[in-house]
Design an enzyme around this catalytic site. Structure first.
Site, PDB file in Angstrom:
ATOM      1  N   PHE A 238      -9.106  -1.110 -12.806  1.00 46.22           N
ATOM      2  CA  PHE A 238      -8.881  -0.873 -11.369  1.00 46.22           C
ATOM      3  C   PHE A 238      -7.410  -0.511 -11.168  1.00 46.22           C
ATOM      4  O   PHE A 238      -6.619  -0.487 -12.126  1.00 46.22           O
ATOM      5  CB  PHE A 238      -9.264  -2.123 -10.554  1.00 46.22           C
TER       6      PHE A 238
ATOM      7  N   ASP B  24      -0.799 -13.443  -8.952  1.00 44.86           N
ATOM      8  CA  ASP B  24       0.019 -12.410  -8.330  1.00 44.86           C
ATOM      9  C   ASP B  24       0.498 -11.500  -9.446  1.00 44.86           C
ATOM     10  O   ASP B  24       1.039 -11.969 -10.456  1.00 44.86           O
ATOM     11  CB  ASP B  24       1.190 -12.981  -7.535  1.00 44.86           C
TER      12      ASP B  24
HETATM   13  P1  ITT Z   1      -5.081 -10.890  -4.087  1.00 46.84           P
HETATM   14  O1  ITT Z   1      -3.697 -11.170  -3.541  1.00 46.84           O
HETATM   15  O2  ITT Z   1      -6.155 -11.175  -3.088  1.00 46.84           O
HETATM   16  O3  ITT Z   1      -5.334 -11.541  -5.411  1.00 46.84           O
HETATM   17  P2  ITT Z   1      -4.067  -8.187  -4.327  1.00 46.84           P
HETATM   18  O4  ITT Z   1      -4.650  -6.903  -4.868  1.00 46.84           O
HETATM   19  O5  ITT Z   1      -3.436  -8.129  -2.964  1.00 46.84           O
HETATM   20  O6  ITT Z   1      -5.217  -9.298  -4.370  1.00 46.84           O
HETATM   21  P3  ITT Z   1      -1.512  -8.666  -5.609  1.00 46.84           P
HETATM   22  O7  ITT Z   1      -0.732  -8.830  -4.357  1.00 46.84           O
HETATM   23  O8  ITT Z   1      -1.260  -9.599  -6.749  1.00 46.84           O
HETATM   24  O9  ITT Z   1      -3.068  -8.766  -5.374  1.00 46.84           O
HETATM   25  O10 ITT Z   1      -1.311  -7.161  -6.099  1.00 46.84           O
HETATM   26  C1  ITT Z   1      -1.595  -6.811  -7.386  1.00 46.84           C
HETATM   27  C2  ITT Z   1      -1.657  -5.286  -7.478  1.00 46.84           C
HETATM   28  O11 ITT Z   1      -1.068  -4.874  -8.725  1.00 46.84           O
HETATM   29  C3  ITT Z   1      -3.096  -4.829  -7.545  1.00 46.84           C
HETATM   30  O12 ITT Z   1      -3.616  -4.594  -6.255  1.00 46.84           O
HETATM   31  C4  ITT Z   1      -2.972  -3.560  -8.390  1.00 46.84           C
HETATM   32  O13 ITT Z   1      -2.516  -2.493  -7.620  1.00 46.84           O
HETATM   33  C5  ITT Z   1      -1.846  -3.909  -9.359  1.00 46.84           C
HETATM   34  N1  ITT Z   1      -2.400  -4.498 -10.601  1.00 46.84           N
HETATM   35  C6  ITT Z   1      -2.290  -5.781 -11.019  1.00 46.84           C
HETATM   36  N2  ITT Z   1      -2.950  -5.990 -12.164  1.00 46.84           N
HETATM   37  C7  ITT Z   1      -3.506  -4.808 -12.481  1.00 46.84           C
HETATM   38  C8  ITT Z   1      -4.331  -4.383 -13.535  1.00 46.84           C
HETATM   39  O14 ITT Z   1      -4.757  -5.227 -14.471  1.00 46.84           O
HETATM   40  N3  ITT Z   1      -4.722  -3.111 -13.555  1.00 46.84           N
HETATM   41  C9  ITT Z   1      -4.325  -2.246 -12.602  1.00 46.84           C
HETATM   42  N4  ITT Z   1      -3.564  -2.559 -11.556  1.00 46.84           N
HETATM   43  C10 ITT Z   1      -3.145  -3.842 -11.489  1.00 46.84           C
END
Ligand code: ITT
Length: 199
Positions: free
Chosen positions: A154, A71
């Site tokens: 991303f 997360d």
């Molecule tokens: P899962 O829960 O299925 O893993 P998710 O995209 O819904 O996927 P999160 O709730 O953890 O995951 O949201 C994380 C968000 O934070 C992600 O969608 C990006 O918008 C941002 N994020 C996290 N790490 C990042 C990175 O390394 N580079 C860019 N954006 C990031």
């Protein structure tokens, strides 16, 4: 035979990084898709730790295998740490990132220098079939840029400028990003925990 480990993420960008970072572990790492699981997990926790645990626990209970989850999110200090745990849902889950990124840049209009401070946060959770559960957390500190830069990575990568590298995390190679990033560092900590707890 190497241990089977499921990674509970539906985010393709994360998964690519995770597979690279964990490639030196002697495990068979399967995404939810590769494990044939399709579920919509309700992330109703109030912290990165709670949400990571919800994801890992849900999938461990469905598969009976060791399960990891990530997360993560972007905290912008000037915006009281928004979007934080709501980073994926900010402006709606399906809104393209160029629009989300522009919105954050626009909300920082007139804000300069260190006042643009922000960080990516990553919490990795691991849940074992016998109930053992662990979390690790790491961050990478940066400044919100004035425009999107870079095509790698991303999500919010094009607007997170890392002064030490004079680059956004979208301008770094995957190898460099994974060495210094929130996700890279949290997973390195988790590797040590996994090695001690396999048996
Ligand atoms: P899962 O829960 O299925 O893993 P998710 O995209 O819904 O996927 P999160 O709730 O953890 O995951 O949201 C994380 C968000 O934070 C992600 O969608 C990006 O918008 C941002 N994020 C996290 N790490 C990042 C990175 O390394 N580079 C860019 N954006 C990031």
């Amino acid at each position: 035979m190497s241990k089977k480990v499921i990674f509970a993420t539906g985010n393709a960008g994360k998964l690519e990084e995770i597979k690279m970072i964990l490639s030196d572990l002697d495990i068979e790492l399967l995404s939810m898709k590769e494990a044939g699981i399709e579920v919509d997990i309700v992330e109703d926790g109030t912290s990165f730790e709670e949400n990571a645990m919800i994801k890992a626990k849900t999938i461990m209970e469905l598969t009976g295998e060791i399960t990891l989850a990530d997360d993560s999110g972007l905290e912008v200090d000037y915006l009281n740490k928004e979007p934080g745990i709501y980073s994926a849902r900010y402006m709606g889950e399906n809104t393209p990132y160029n629009i989300k990124n522009k919105s954050i840049i626009d909300r920082l209009e007139g804000v300069e220098g260190q006042d643009r401070s922000a960080r990516f946060v990553c919490v990795i959770a691991a849940v074992f079939p016998d109930g053992r559960a662990f979390t690790t957390r790491a961050t990478i500190e940066g400044l919100i840029g004035y425009e999107e830069k870079g095509d790698n990575g991303f999500g919010y990568d094009p607007i997170v400028y890392i002064p030490e590298y004079n680059a956004t995390t979208a301008q770094l190679t995957a190898q460099i990003k994974n060495t210094i990033s929130h996700r890279g560092k949290a997973l390195e900590q988790m590797k040590e925990i996994l090695k001690k707890n396999y048996n």
